[in-house]
Scaffold this active site. Sequence first.
Site, PDB file in Angstrom:
ATOM      1  N   GLU A 181       0.805  -1.239   0.000  1.00  0.00           N
ATOM      2  CA  GLU A 181       0.000   0.000   0.000  1.00  0.00           C
ATOM      3  C   GLU A 181       0.833   1.283   0.000  1.00  0.00           C
ATOM      4  O   GLU A 181       0.763   2.074   0.931  1.00  0.00           O
ATOM      5  CB  GLU A 181      -0.961  -0.011   1.196  1.00  0.00           C
ATOM      6  CG  GLU A 181      -1.943  -1.166   1.154  1.00  0.00           C
ATOM      7  CD  GLU A 181      -2.854  -1.220   2.389  1.00  0.00           C
ATOM      8  OE1 GLU A 181      -2.832  -0.278   3.182  1.00  0.00           O
ATOM      9  OE2 GLU A 181      -3.576  -2.223   2.535  1.00  0.00           O
ATOM     10  N   ASN A 225       2.079  -5.527  -3.020  1.00  0.00           N
ATOM     11  CA  ASN A 225       0.677  -5.790  -2.680  1.00  0.00           C
ATOM     12  C   ASN A 225      -0.069  -4.482  -2.421  1.00  0.00           C
ATOM     13  O   ASN A 225       0.442  -3.596  -1.732  1.00  0.00           O
ATOM     14  CB  ASN A 225       0.642  -6.663  -1.412  1.00  0.00           C
ATOM     15  CG  ASN A 225      -0.735  -7.206  -1.096  1.00  0.00           C
ATOM     16  OD1 ASN A 225      -1.351  -7.867  -1.938  1.00  0.00           O
ATOM     17  ND2 ASN A 225      -1.218  -6.967   0.114  1.00  0.00           N
ATOM     18  N   HIS A 264     -10.515  -6.049  -2.141  1.00  0.00           N
ATOM     19  CA  HIS A 264     -11.563  -5.694  -1.173  1.00  0.00           C
ATOM     20  C   HIS A 264     -12.676  -4.960  -1.923  1.00  0.00           C
ATOM     21  O   HIS A 264     -12.508  -3.804  -2.313  1.00  0.00           O
ATOM     22  CB  HIS A 264     -10.998  -4.791  -0.073  1.00  0.00           C
ATOM     23  CG  HIS A 264      -9.967  -5.455   0.785  1.00  0.00           C
ATOM     24  ND1 HIS A 264     -10.259  -6.550   1.581  1.00  0.00           N
ATOM     25  CD2 HIS A 264      -8.645  -5.198   0.972  1.00  0.00           C
ATOM     26  CE1 HIS A 264      -9.164  -6.929   2.229  1.00  0.00           C
ATOM     27  NE2 HIS A 264      -8.174  -6.132   1.871  1.00  0.00           N
ATOM     28  N   GLU A 294      -6.451 -10.706  -0.863  1.00  0.00           N
ATOM     29  CA  GLU A 294      -7.264 -10.406   0.333  1.00  0.00           C
ATOM     30  C   GLU A 294      -8.734 -10.261  -0.033  1.00  0.00           C
ATOM     31  O   GLU A 294      -9.433  -9.344   0.436  1.00  0.00           O
ATOM     32  CB  GLU A 294      -6.777  -9.106   1.002  1.00  0.00           C
ATOM     33  CG  GLU A 294      -5.296  -9.087   1.335  1.00  0.00           C
ATOM     34  CD  GLU A 294      -4.843  -7.806   2.032  1.00  0.00           C
ATOM     35  OE1 GLU A 294      -5.710  -7.035   2.500  1.00  0.00           O
ATOM     36  OE2 GLU A 294      -3.624  -7.588   2.103  1.00  0.00           O
ATOM     37  N   ASP A 296     -12.561  -9.986  -0.381  1.00  0.00           N
ATOM     38  CA  ASP A 296     -13.825 -10.013   0.352  1.00  0.00           C
ATOM     39  C   ASP A 296     -14.782  -9.028  -0.320  1.00  0.00           C
ATOM     40  O   ASP A 296     -14.365  -8.192  -1.116  1.00  0.00           O
ATOM     41  CB  ASP A 296     -13.685  -9.766   1.868  1.00  0.00           C
ATOM     42  CG  ASP A 296     -12.929  -8.504   2.251  1.00  0.00           C
ATOM     43  OD1 ASP A 296     -12.804  -7.591   1.412  1.00  0.00           O
ATOM     44  OD2 ASP A 296     -12.463  -8.420   3.406  1.00  0.00           O
TER      45      ASP A 296
HETATM   46  O1  G3I Z   1      -3.898  -6.853  19.305  1.00  0.00           O
HETATM   47  C1  G3I Z   1      -4.726  -5.790  19.782  1.00  0.00           C
HETATM   48  C2  G3I Z   1      -5.346  -6.151  21.072  1.00  0.00           C
HETATM   49  O2  G3I Z   1      -4.334  -6.320  22.035  1.00  0.00           O
HETATM   50  C3  G3I Z   1      -6.331  -5.067  21.471  1.00  0.00           C
HETATM   51  O3  G3I Z   1      -6.996  -5.436  22.646  1.00  0.00           O
HETATM   52  C4  G3I Z   1      -7.353  -4.835  20.367  1.00  0.00           C
HETATM   53  C5  G3I Z   1      -8.302  -3.698  20.700  1.00  0.00           C
HETATM   54  O4  G3I Z   1      -8.903  -3.186  19.544  1.00  0.00           O
HETATM   55  O5  G3I Z   1      -6.671  -4.508  19.212  1.00  0.00           O
HETATM   56  C6  G3I Z   1      -5.812  -5.523  18.766  1.00  0.00           C
HETATM   57  O6  G3I Z   1      -5.193  -5.105  17.587  1.00  0.00           O
HETATM   58  C7  G3I Z   1      -6.005  -5.154  16.439  1.00  0.00           C
HETATM   59  C8  G3I Z   1      -5.287  -6.004  15.408  1.00  0.00           C
HETATM   60  O7  G3I Z   1      -6.003  -5.991  14.176  1.00  0.00           O
HETATM   61  C9  G3I Z   1      -5.143  -7.451  15.861  1.00  0.00           C
HETATM   62  O8  G3I Z   1      -6.391  -8.018  16.055  1.00  0.00           O
HETATM   63  C10 G3I Z   1      -6.185  -3.754  15.911  1.00  0.00           C
HETATM   64  O9  G3I Z   1      -6.989  -2.990  16.808  1.00  0.00           O
HETATM   65  C11 G3I Z   1      -6.847  -3.771  14.557  1.00  0.00           C
HETATM   66  O10 G3I Z   1      -6.835  -2.458  13.998  1.00  0.00           O
HETATM   67  C12 G3I Z   1      -6.083  -4.695  13.622  1.00  0.00           C
HETATM   68  O11 G3I Z   1      -6.775  -4.722  12.395  1.00  0.00           O
HETATM   69  C13 G3I Z   1      -6.079  -5.332  11.329  1.00  0.00           C
HETATM   70  C14 G3I Z   1      -5.871  -4.307  10.205  1.00  0.00           C
HETATM   71  O12 G3I Z   1      -5.225  -4.948   9.107  1.00  0.00           O
HETATM   72  C15 G3I Z   1      -4.997  -3.138  10.628  1.00  0.00           C
HETATM   73  O13 G3I Z   1      -4.945  -2.220   9.575  1.00  0.00           O
HETATM   74  C16 G3I Z   1      -6.914  -6.475  10.806  1.00  0.00           C
HETATM   75  O14 G3I Z   1      -7.026  -7.486  11.810  1.00  0.00           O
HETATM   76  C17 G3I Z   1      -6.287  -7.059   9.551  1.00  0.00           C
HETATM   77  O15 G3I Z   1      -7.152  -8.017   8.999  1.00  0.00           O
HETATM   78  C18 G3I Z   1      -6.054  -5.927   8.556  1.00  0.00           C
HETATM   79  O16 G3I Z   1      -5.477  -6.453   7.383  1.00  0.00           O
HETATM   80  C19 G3I Z   1      -5.187  -5.501   6.363  1.00  0.00           C
HETATM   81  C20 G3I Z   1      -3.995  -6.037   5.603  1.00  0.00           C
HETATM   82  O17 G3I Z   1      -2.912  -6.256   6.485  1.00  0.00           O
HETATM   83  C21 G3I Z   1      -3.577  -5.071   4.476  1.00  0.00           C
HETATM   84  N1  G3I Z   1      -4.696  -4.785   3.620  1.00  0.00           N
HETATM   85  C22 G3I Z   1      -5.896  -4.317   4.282  1.00  0.00           C
HETATM   86  C23 G3I Z   1      -6.336  -5.308   5.350  1.00  0.00           C
HETATM   87  C24 G3I Z   1      -7.614  -4.875   6.010  1.00  0.00           C
HETATM   88  O18 G3I Z   1      -7.433  -3.707   6.737  1.00  0.00           O
END
Ligand code: G3I
Length: 391
Positions: A181, A225, A264, A294, A296
């Site tokens: 990105e 990517n 997406h 990715e 969806d």
């Molecule tokens: O690990 C913490 C946890 O300790 C805490 O309690 C909780 C509270 O919200 O947050 C947790 O972290 C989260 C993390 O995922 C792990 O679950 C973050 O808040 C959350 O923002 C994060 O989201 C991820 C996101 O990337 C971040 O931008 C998604 O799971 C993940 O699926 C997503 O994946 C991205 C790809 O890497 C790149 N392309 C877009 C895609 C969707 O956003």
Amino acid sequence: MKIRHNVVIGARRRPRGRTIVAALAAATTLAMATAATAAPSQHGFRPPADSLRAYGAKVGLAIGTAVIPYDLDHPDYARIAADQFSVVTPGNEMKWETVEPTRGTYDWSGGDRLVAFARAHGQRVRGHTLMWHNQLPAWLTSGVADGSIDNTELRALLKKHITDEVSHFRGRIWQWDVANEFFTDTSPSRLNPDDFWISHLGTGVIADAFRWAHAADPKALLFYNDYNIAGEDGTNAKADAVYAFVRGLLRQHVPIDGVGDQGHLDTQYGFDGERMRSDLQRYADLGLKVAITEADVRTFVDSPDTQVPTDSLAQFAQPYEFSQMLQSCLAVRDCISFTVWGFGDADSWVPSTFAGEGAATLYDVNLNPKPAYTALQQDLRLATGVPHRRS
Ligand code: G3I
């Protein structure tokens, strides 16, 4: 994980909904695979013969999913992950903030667990992601912000991060998302000058990242990517910019092997599958592999807990758009994998990111397969009956 346990869930249960796609497919004269399971992988695991991965194997296309490694403790989740998919991507567990939460102290546990699961089930692994502006460790971003980490040190830290992570997983990663990105969502699009890495280290750091990754694992396929880089933005501006960029990398002999389009989608915007196919083919014509990384398809839903679509057209639009994406990939010989970004609505990133939207994956919140699953299954089954020239 958030799967509700008061409902019987079963990965192999047939979807109850009868879709147009399923009805059409049932009317075909193609012979059905009759065996209960496909040929075993080299590790002895036999996926069901009617699984996505089994049909994908017959047409030379790997079918993948993002996985939350600790959800594999849930037997129903683990069974679907193993049965249906031949490639797995850790959703978060190979990102820098997870692998080095404290400077100098690595935590590979999530990634190692997924790699072990993949080995046990004859799956390959997409590594995600080595260089991104998001999900960086706080010690790094705060150090840069307060000036205690200058640009020279930042570059050295990035090189060490990439070298150490790729070396740790050497020989066990099929494709690495090296850079993620970096382009603006404008028309025309360009490398984002405000990106964390570009603003501190300049645009040349992307080529260096590929060189460092290649030095650490020469056999891994190295990908750029991004999202909306196969025409999903309507203008094709981002695809044009990424195309020119990767062509430039190749001319500099940078070791890049592929381009991953995240895929997406959102039913409110529509989707042009033919544009995706031609954009994927254009990258492939440069000599690159391509992948959907990715996928969806989100839509408006009643609530984040139940994620029932509120627009009756969604039941047609979602399977259709998933199907169009898959067919775009199937039509490009060098499209080597089609990965969905998680397979259950309960684990999707969508509801917490897009207010009011959800239902973006192949299985509902109780892990029942949805019409989108059936659409992909039937597309792959139909593809097995067509002479093809896929690599
Ligand atoms: O690990 C913490 C946890 O300790 C805490 O309690 C909780 C509270 O919200 O947050 C947790 O972290 C989260 C993390 O995922 C792990 O679950 C973050 O808040 C959350 O923002 C994060 O989201 C991820 C996101 O990337 C971040 O931008 C998604 O799971 C993940 O699926 C997503 O994946 C991205 C790809 O890497 C790149 N392309 C877009 C895609 C969707 O956003």
